[in-house]
Write an enzyme that holds these catalytic residues in place. Structure first.
Site, PDB file in Angstrom:
ATOM      1  CD  GLU A   1      -2.972  -1.063   2.311  1.00  0.00           C
ATOM      2  OE1 GLU A   1      -2.900  -0.129   3.133  1.00  0.00           O
ATOM      3  OE2 GLU A   1      -3.824  -1.971   2.378  1.00  0.00           O
TER       4      GLU A   1
ATOM      5  CD  GLU B   1       8.047 -10.632  -4.890  1.00  0.00           C
ATOM      6  OE1 GLU B   1       7.436 -10.501  -3.819  1.00  0.00           O
ATOM      7  OE2 GLU B   1       7.465 -10.834  -5.963  1.00  0.00           O
TER       8      GLU B   1
ATOM      9  CG  HIS C   1      29.640  -1.624 -22.427  1.00  0.00           C
ATOM     10  ND1 HIS C   1      29.604  -2.766 -21.651  1.00  0.00           N
ATOM     11  CD2 HIS C   1      29.092  -1.960 -23.622  1.00  0.00           C
ATOM     12  CE1 HIS C   1      29.051  -3.750 -22.354  1.00  0.00           C
ATOM     13  NE2 HIS C   1      28.740  -3.290 -23.548  1.00  0.00           N
ATOM     14  N   GLY C   2      32.674   1.704 -20.804  1.00  0.00           N
ATOM     15  CA  GLY C   2      33.132   3.090 -20.816  1.00  0.00           C
ATOM     16  C   GLY C   2      32.002   4.036 -21.178  1.00  0.00           C
ATOM     17  N   GLY C   3      32.317   5.060 -21.941  1.00  0.00           N
ATOM     18  CA  GLY C   3      31.314   6.062 -22.312  1.00  0.00           C
ATOM     19  C   GLY C   3      30.157   5.480 -23.105  1.00  0.00           C
TER      20      GLY C   3
END
Length: 401
Positions: A131, A379, A354-356
């Site tokens: 809620e 959860e 991955h760098g930039g």
């Protein structure tokens, strides 16, 4: 690529199911996932494919039209699907929590009425416990059911309902004082109602409104919604199990399945992040050689692979424990906690590799970087898992005398 996260002791049928799911993920999910995710588009074609494969009935007993497979088989399928796109695994997760709760706690009439249609994917399940104001404190639920003749009248607001718009059956947890005098412990005065509704948004049945999708940082495609009950009338035969006051225990049993599912999702996302990282590291060159030949990158790859393997092993252990019929809240809590934390770390390391380019939406790792944080919360947060783990350890290691 298939070297990591192998599972020993699988039957021929389990291996065939996983091979089919893996092929489906490689051909039907991975090529379109990033584009659909960026558009926040519901993957209807993918869902239709899952229905054709029979995955909506994977854990539903054969007598009700399902495949009757184990939680382990389901978790391994979820791992494969999350490797393709985590949102798709969310579409089937809540469906299976509701199906599991019906199988374990439903009356015979409820099982016969719902489970065959759930196995076929005609009825799609969602479950609603949270809620707006309570977070992980389930005892603070304020939504309420009041008996009125042969019906109950439900009022209240629920939050974070996965598949809220697309589902046609929602298991809703509310307080119900009928038969539970004032002063009864909160967890003993809760009831789960099986609420049928039309798919879509707005007023989906008299007294029940699904306002619309919540705009999220990640985990897109799947619809996450609120659920508002205002004089919602539900017949007494839609109380899960036929008796009030059992809802908390029913939901917690379902959540244990959900925690294994979240652990499996974490494993799948982490495995995909490792695949992307190890592939990119062999393609990108710096200082005259692939960055995979730099020791710093090799260290990252070694740590990532070890985390993928460890999380997978704990997830498999938790699933097998549940399948054995034993209590598995300790194992499920550990698996969910470790897999979600390791997933975040593996994804971040792949992002760094991955760098930039990892910051570009053209690269898949950008999507994974936004998806991983949801697993830290779904959860039950890491803090909740540690509370569960700590309490169970003290039960197991209680000093005598």
């Amino acid at each position: 690529m298939a070297r990591l996260a192998q599972t020993a002791g699988l039957t021929d049928i389990q291996q065939e199911i996983l091979s089919t799911v893996r092929d489906f993920v490689d051909k039907e999910i991975i090529p379109v996932a990033t584009e659909l995710e960026h558009r926040d588009e519901y993957p209807q074609q993918i869902v239709d494919g899952l229905k054709e494969l029979g995955l909506f009935g994977l854990m539903i007993p054969e007598e009700y039209g399902g495949l009757g497979e184990s939680l382990l088989t389901y978790a391994l399928c979820v791992e494969e699907i999350a490797r393709g796109w985590m949102s798709v695994s969310g579409i089937i997760n809540t469906h299976f929590i509701v199906a599991y709760m019906l199988k374990q706690h439903g009356t015979q009439e409820q099982r016969e009425y719902f489970l065959p249609r759930m196995a076929a994917g005609e009825v799609r399940g969602a479950f609603s416990m949270s809620e707006p104001a309570l977070g992980s404190d389930v005892s603070a639920i304020t939504s309420k059911a009041v008996k009125d003749g042969e019906e109950y009248v439900l009022n209240g607001q629920k939050m974070w309902l996965t598949n809220g718009g697309t589902s046609t059956l929602v298991a809703v947890l509310v307080k119900s004082d009928e038969g539970h005098p004032e002063g009864t412990a909160p967890h003993k005065s809760m009831t789960t109602f099986l609420v049928e509704k039309e798919p879509g948004f707005g007023e989906v049945r008299p007294g029940l409104t699904i306002p619309g999708k919540i705009d999220k940082m990640g985990y897109k495609g799947v619809d996450t919604t609120e659920l508002i009950m205002d004089g919602l009338r539900i017949p007494a035969n839609r109380v899960l199990g036929g008796a009030t006051g059992r809802g908390f225990y029913q939901m917690m049993d379902g959540v244990e399945v959900g925690r294994v599912n979240v652990a499996a999702r974490g494993c799948g996302v982490a495995q995909r992040a490792f695949e992307l990282g190890v592939s990119y590291a062999q393609q990108r060159h710096t200082f005259g050689k692939p960055i995979a030949q730099h020791q710093a990158i090799q260290f990252k790859l070694a740590e990532m692979a070890t985390k993928v393997e460890a999380a997978h092993a704990m997830m498999v252990n938790a699933a097998r424990k549940k399948d054995s019929g034993e209590r598995n809240d300790l194992e499920a809590g550990m698996a969910k906690y470790l897999a979600s934390e390791y997933c975040k770390e593996v994804v971040e390391d792949a992002f760094r590799i991955h760098g930039g380019y990892g910051f570009s939406k053209e690269y898949e790792i950008e999507r994974l970087y936004r998806e991983a944080p949801m697993l830290l919360i779904g959860e039950g947060t890491a803090e909740i898992q540690k509370m569960i783990i700590g309490r169970r350890l003290l039960e197991e290691y209680r000093l005598q005398g």
